[in-house]
Write a protein that holds these residues in place. Structure first.
Motif, PDB file in Angstrom:
ATOM      1  N   ALA B  15      40.833 -39.618  14.068  1.00  0.00           N
ATOM      2  CA  ALA B  15      41.367 -38.379  13.513  1.00  0.00           C
ATOM      3  C   ALA B  15      42.672 -38.669  12.791  1.00  0.00           C
ATOM      4  O   ALA B  15      43.564 -39.316  13.340  1.00  0.00           O
ATOM      5  CB  ALA B  15      41.604 -37.369  14.632  1.00  0.00           C
ATOM      6  N   SER B  35      39.215 -38.945   8.954  1.00  0.00           N
ATOM      7  CA  SER B  35      38.698 -38.389  10.205  1.00  0.00           C
ATOM      8  C   SER B  35      37.187 -38.526  10.193  1.00  0.00           C
ATOM      9  O   SER B  35      36.535 -38.138   9.219  1.00  0.00           O
ATOM     10  CB  SER B  35      39.097 -36.920  10.352  1.00  0.00           C
ATOM     11  OG  SER B  35      40.507 -36.819  10.397  1.00  0.00           O
ATOM     12  N   GLY B  70      47.549 -41.568  13.179  1.00  0.00           N
ATOM     13  CA  GLY B  70      46.306 -40.980  13.666  1.00  0.00           C
ATOM     14  C   GLY B  70      45.906 -41.494  15.041  1.00  0.00           C
ATOM     15  O   GLY B  70      46.632 -42.287  15.651  1.00  0.00           O
TER      16      GLY B  70
END
Ligand SMILES: Nc1ncnc2c1ncn2[C@@H]1O[C@H](COP(=O)(O)OP(=O)(O)O)[C@@H](O)[C@H]1O
Ligand SMILES: [Mg+2]
Lengths: 466, 253
Positions: B15, B35, B70
């Motif tokens: 993500a 993502s 992320g």
């Protein structure tokens, strides 16, 4: 590229320096002793004594130079094995194998020259230091001595030539590198190479068998004349040369047994595989050390047997026995250190070749990391490999050395009492203990750099296509 | 209670992923705000021009490399900041790999390489696992070659050994980075068919980087990357359509 060359040549430089320094120091010290004897010449025999000293010194120098030659040849062979792809690429682009081998030999000559020059300086400084220490500790009177003595140059020249020759001998595989290896798998061995290996094994086996036979004849002759030792000496040199030449066949079975002793954990099993699966590589790494340990053990066993014989013969003369004990112990200590130096050079060789071979296996280590080998497992693997190599070399050396030492003692002493006498091999436990401890230390030292290197390998970088 | 990737039917997930190499003016952004979730039992093809970040994405998802921004999950484990030891064990148990080259340990023979994941895990395969391996080896046509070393095999055979190894422990997820990149197209497709087949048989997920539209047309899902971003994410489609899209991407670049 330059940086890589430098790290690849550092080991050879160190070995050349050590060998030259050893020779120079030994000759400087004997030269100094000669000066001391001349200054105090009451019997007029100083010239003979100096000559004897020089001969003894040269025996040890030759041994050290021989070991350094073997070590350098093996280091160069390891470097060449790692450069296979690069060599193949140059071959592909039209360079001849001869030209490439010549280039490696020239690198050897240059490295040897630098190392020998360094050795000259270091050896002389060590000798001056020893003379200074002897004067201060009141072992020897201070005498005038000219340190700039051309008589110490031969070991320097010999070291240069040996490095050159060893680089030439060690780079033999360059001739076998096929241009196609630049494209395909570098581990492939050609048919000619396998044939060459078979030929080499046959030569080695013949030498070993013939040499052992001669050695046994020498031992038998030794029952009636001390000259048997000369026949035995030739047999010993031949059979040992056979073993060194056939190391690729001799070492793997020993490594397999030692490897099994390491246990069944994944790192230990992989390490054992590594040590066994590449017979050329593992024999290159261990044979120098086998030679060193064999020589030390052989000498110690022979001296120990001699001592026990003398002690047995003088059972009723306690006054003599103390003197015998002291003389033999001192001889064992001095000669042990002198031969031990060859063992040190061999140890340097093992440290280097293990480092190089781990360096060359970066990809393999990265793959293992990707597939789930933890850092500490890689470290354990390198340590286990180092232990397997050192232990195999040490055990082999001790066994061979005990046999040769006993054979030497038997051939030389079997006839001294007028009646044929069987000399029992006496095991010098002190020396063996020192060897085992040294092997343990060497295992750790040898695994230090490669295991650090192995654990910093990132799986991603290792798997990147060049 | 946070939603777990497995609740969404995912075996791996990233993500807001970012990856930069270097700092300052010379920095390269290999991935930016990516993502992606890989679904259980699905065969995902990852495509894109050279340098678009496919390998980087794959390495990060597999826990071989760490992102600069992320989060990353493998199964339900957040591996973003997992210490190396734990990450290694996770990789060993849950993920299989097939790389473009240098897949095999040269000192081990074929069987040794296939059994390596068990070896690294410090255990012997159970009878059932052994049966799986035997079946794989048969299916991949390696039965006669078990005692051969990698250098005695052709490129296609080597890749088949790598596939057998990747599937041997029946991991949840197999990553393959251009597994056929060094093979001719016929051998390459053979290898791919085996990979897809073998994994479908056991409901394993595969993520595979490839350049070959025909190979990608066998995938359940195709993700296109360009300049470190996902530019298209589609269900199975025809080789022609994939080839046309790839061409348009190369033109745009
Ligand atoms: N170790 C690295 N150092 C610097 N840049 C890198 C490194 N690895 C990859 N890159 C850069 O990241 C980008 C993506 O690379 P990569 O993921 O290998 O692309 P692909 O696999 O799609 O060809 C490229 O621009 C590449 O140059
Ligand atoms: Mg790539």
């Amino acid at each position: 590229m330059i940086a890589r060359l430098r790290t690849e040549h550092a080991p050879t430089l160190l070995v050349a320096t050590l060998a030259a320094a050893f020779g120079v120091a030994l000759l400087q010290v004997t030269g100094y002793l000669g000066s001391a004897m001349r200054a105090d010449d009451v019997t007029g025999s100083s010239a003979t004594a100096a000559l004897m000293l020089a001969i003894v010194a040269w025996v040890f120098i030759v041994i050290a130079v021989y070991v350094s030659g073997v070590v350098t040849a093996n280091t160069v062979a390891t470097v060449v094995a790692g450069r296979t792809r690069q060599i193949a690429l140059l071959r592909l682009l039209g360079s001849t194998a001869r030209a490439q081998r010549g280039a490696i030999a020239r690198e050897g000559l240059a490295v040897g020259a630098v190392g020998a020059a360094l050795g000259l300086v270091v050896g002389t400084l060590v000798a001056i230091g020893l003379a200074e220490w002897a004067a201060v500790a009141d072992v020897l009177p201070r005498v005038d001595h000219v340190w700039a003595d051309p008589a110490v140059l031969p070991p320097v020249i010999v070291a240069v030539l040996t490095t050159w020759l060893a680089a030439w001998a060690g780079s033999r595989r360059v001739l076998a590198v096929r241009p196609s290896e630049a494209l395909g798998n570098a581990a492939a061995r050609s048919q000619e190479e396998l044939t060459a290996r078979r030929g080499r094994t046959a030569t080695a086996a013949t030498l070993a068998a013939f040499g052992t036979l001669l050695l046994l004849i020498g031992v038998a002759l030794g029952l009636v004349t001390p000259l048997g030792v000369l026949v035995g000496l030739v047999g010993g040199v031949l059979s040992f040369t056979g073993i060194v030449l056939g190391a690729h066949a001799v070492m793997p079975p020993i490594l397999r047994v030692v490897g099994r002793a390491l246990g069944t954990s994944p790192p230990a099993r992989l390490a054992a595989e590594n040590a066994v699966r590449h017979p050329e590589r593992s024999s290159r790494m261990t044979i120098g050390l086998v030679i060193g340990v064999t020589l030390v053990t052989m000498f110690a066993v022979a001296m120990e047997s001699y001592r026990d014989l003398l002690l047995a013969a003088t059972e009723d003369r306690p006054d003599l026995r103390v003197g015998i004990e002291q003389t033999v112990s001192a001889t064992v200590a001095v000669f042990g250190i002198l031969i031990g130096f060859s063992g040190l050079i061999a140890a340097v060789g093992l440290v280097n070749t293990l480092s190089l071979s781990v360096l060359q296996r970066t990809r393999e280590l990265g793959l293992l990391r990707a597939l789930g080998f933890e850092r500490r497992q890689l470290r354990a693997m390198v340590l286990a490999e180092s232990a397997a190599l050192t232990a195999a070399a040490t055990v082999t050396g001790i066994v061979l050395g005990t046999f040769y030492g006993w054979a030497g003692a038997q051939a030389m002493l079997g006839s001294v009492q007028g009646i044929p006498l069987v000399v029992a091999p006496s095991i010098p436990w002190g020396v063996i203990a020192v060897l085992v401890v040294a092997a343990g230390v060497l295992t750790l030292i040898a695994s230090l750099a490669p295991s650090r290197r192995a654990t910093t390998v990132s799986p991603v970088a290792a798997l990147a296509i060049e | 209670m946070e939603i777990q990737p497995s609740d969404l039917g995912l075996v791996a997930r990233v993500a807001g992923l970012g990856k930069r190499y270097g700092t300052g003016a010379g920095a390269v952004a290999a991935l930016e705000n990516v993502s992606l979730g890989l679904r259980r039992g699905e065969f995902t093809a990852i495509m894109g021009p050279s340098g678009s970040g496919k390998s980087t994405l794959m390495h990060i998802m597999a826990g071989l490399d760490s992102p600069t921004a992320g989060r990353v999950w493998l199964g339900d484990t957040d591996i973003t900041h997992l210490p190396d030891g734990a990450l290694t064990v996770l990789r060993r148990r849950r993920v299989g790999f097939v790389f473009q080259a240098f897949n095999l340990v040269p000192t081990l023979d074929v069987l040794g390489n296939v059994m390596l994941p068990f070896e690294l895990d410090g255990r012997r395969p159970s009878g059932e696992e052994r049966a799986v391996v035997d079946a794989l080896v048969e299916r991949l046509g390696l039965g006669e070659r078990l005692r051969h070393r990698p250098h005695e095999l052709s490129g296609g055979q080597q890749q088949r050994v790598a596939i057998a190894r990747a599937l041997a422990t029946r991991p949840d997820l197999v990553f393959a980075d251009e597994p056929t990149g060094n093979l001719d197209s016929r051998t390459g497709r053979e290898v791919l068919a085996i990979l897809a087949d073998a994994s479908r048989a056991h409901g394993q997920s595969i993520a595979m980087v490839t350049h070959d539209p025909i190979a990608a047309s066998h995938a359940d899902r195709i993700v296109f990357l360009a300049d470190g971003r996902i530019v298209r994410d589609t269900q199975r489609t025809s080789a022609e359509e994939i080839a046309t899209y790839m061409l348009s991407m190369e033109r745009a670049a």
